[in-house]
Scaffold this active site. Sequence first.
Site, PDB file in Angstrom:
ATOM      1  N   CYS A   1      -2.125   9.108   3.228  1.00 58.50           N
ATOM      2  CA  CYS A   1      -1.927   8.664   1.837  1.00 58.50           C
ATOM      3  C   CYS A   1      -3.068   9.169   0.985  1.00 58.50           C
ATOM      4  O   CYS A   1      -2.895   9.444  -0.196  1.00 58.50           O
ATOM      5  CB  CYS A   1      -1.817   7.149   1.791  1.00 58.50           C
ATOM      6  SG  CYS A   1      -3.155   6.317   2.632  1.00 58.50           S
TER       7      CYS A   1
ATOM      8  N   GLU B   1       0.886  -1.187   0.000  1.00 61.90           N
ATOM      9  CA  GLU B   1       0.000   0.000   0.000  1.00 61.90           C
ATOM     10  C   GLU B   1       0.911   1.220   0.000  1.00 61.90           C
ATOM     11  O   GLU B   1       1.524   1.537   1.024  1.00 61.90           O
ATOM     12  CB  GLU B   1      -0.904  -0.001   1.236  1.00 61.90           C
ATOM     13  CG  GLU B   1      -1.744  -1.255   1.427  1.00 61.90           C
ATOM     14  CD  GLU B   1      -2.752  -1.512   0.313  1.00 61.90           C
ATOM     15  OE1 GLU B   1      -3.090  -0.559  -0.429  1.00 61.90           O
ATOM     16  OE2 GLU B   1      -3.188  -2.667   0.172  1.00 61.90           O
TER      17      GLU B   1
END
Length: 485
Positions: free
Chosen positions: A293, A259
Amino acid sequence: MVSPKPVNAPTAPIRHEALRIAGRKVAGERSFEVRYPYTGEVVATVPLATVEQVREALRIAKNYRSKLTRHDRYRILMRAGELIAARRDEIARLITLESGLCLKDTLYEVGRASDVLLFAANQALVDDGQVFSCDLTPHGKSRKVYTLREPLLGAISAITPFNHPLNQVIHKVAPAVATNNRIIVKPSEKTPLAAYVLADVLYEAGLPPEMLSVVTGDPKEIADELLTSPDVDLVTFTGGVAVGKHIAARAVYKRQVLELGGNDPLIVMEDADVEEAAALAASGSYKNSGQRCTAVKRMLVHERVADRFVERLVQKTKAVKYGDPLDPATDMGTVIDEAAAREFEARVDEAIAQGARLLAGHVLRGALYAPTVIDRVSPEMRVVKTETFGPVSPVIRFADIDEAIRIANSTAYGLSSAVCTNRLDYVTRFVQELHVGTVNVREVPGYRLELTPFGGIKDSGLGYKEGVLEAMKSFTNTKTYSIPF
Ligand code: NAD
């Protein structure tokens, strides 16, 4: 608005951490310091694990077979959630001290952790096996194929970033516990303390200690063992693209869940509720000091509403109370360190030199960087072409939906996105044409349940998702068995 000086300097004594190797506290011979980004004070010393200590943790994990029933796992995860909720203020303060995130952000962080545990506990109770009858074709017979999911034979290595010190860790540990796996966590050396708290909470809740170890140290020294050891079956990593791609190349013939970074757009169409769009833009850009993020990293705004949008965004930006992270009234604390703040300053300076207009912020004091708005940004500028992991709001103007989609898809990333519109034809095109893992309509890109699939494509990840459900799938092997019946 900046608060003038620390009103709440850390008063707690320095914490001295020990490794957690299968529940055993092991003091390292060498240690490193964790500093409070707001004042630079040392708040903890943390062990530098040796490669041999990492090997020992992996060996124990690989050889242990958990006998926990579904109900046992449910109970442990629920209990851990209760323990975390009871210690909410203390844990939030600790995360503030290691990260500089303000208390508003870290209290939210701790609340999310309890949600993750709740979902994982409940999913532990769900049997996800399937049954297939075999008499479906002329070649079939009276038989049935069943599936079941088993924990991995080897250990799971988990490597996590600094920006959500508890949640990035718990999104790996809770699904591992729910599936009876054994996991070794290496948290970021910038924010290692929350992972130790989580381990202690889980041991206290009854987790067999062999199922979880936490090791801290210099990634150059110990990370390779976590990627290449024959005792490891799966590497789950959350962090930046550069390290993610390094891991992809090193962890050969291991399952990899990566990720990585994001560069998420918030797209404002000409029919949007401009007030709502500006509110989403500001919260998406400045929450967690812009270090998510899925933070809003680019604002793509239709030229017909851009002036109104920018005016409101600037108003909301100036109203953000940033400064002392331990002041409960503060909306935004520091970024992770001064070097990061200087990098944002340099990128914004560069954009201004190339023609962007500074409308708010861009003030630097140590690791504190003011919420910053720049308008008339062009898609080629570095501040938007690559991930700017801080509280910067760059506005790019566009003329129509084709241009918006082209700009949105023009970076290397593909994590999430937000679109502000009420037109179904626009929504349909965005959902179909944006190259991302998520499209949120009239919400920030970061909106999710802890349960739902989450993750990106392109440089943001290989498409293998996180979120409690997806993590539980990737952490298990499907076995089929058939019986004459
Ligand atoms: P980073 O990549 O610098 O570090 C992440 C982790 O990798 C740390 O634990 C670090 O010690 C470790 N590491 C460093 N070198 C290594 C090596 N050679 N081998 C193995 N591990 C190594 O990331 P960061 O600066 O801590 O975090 C910020 C980044 O994380 C941003 O790019 C952000 O977008 C990304 N992120 C992504 C998600 C997501 O779910 N997609 C979530 C949060 C953060």
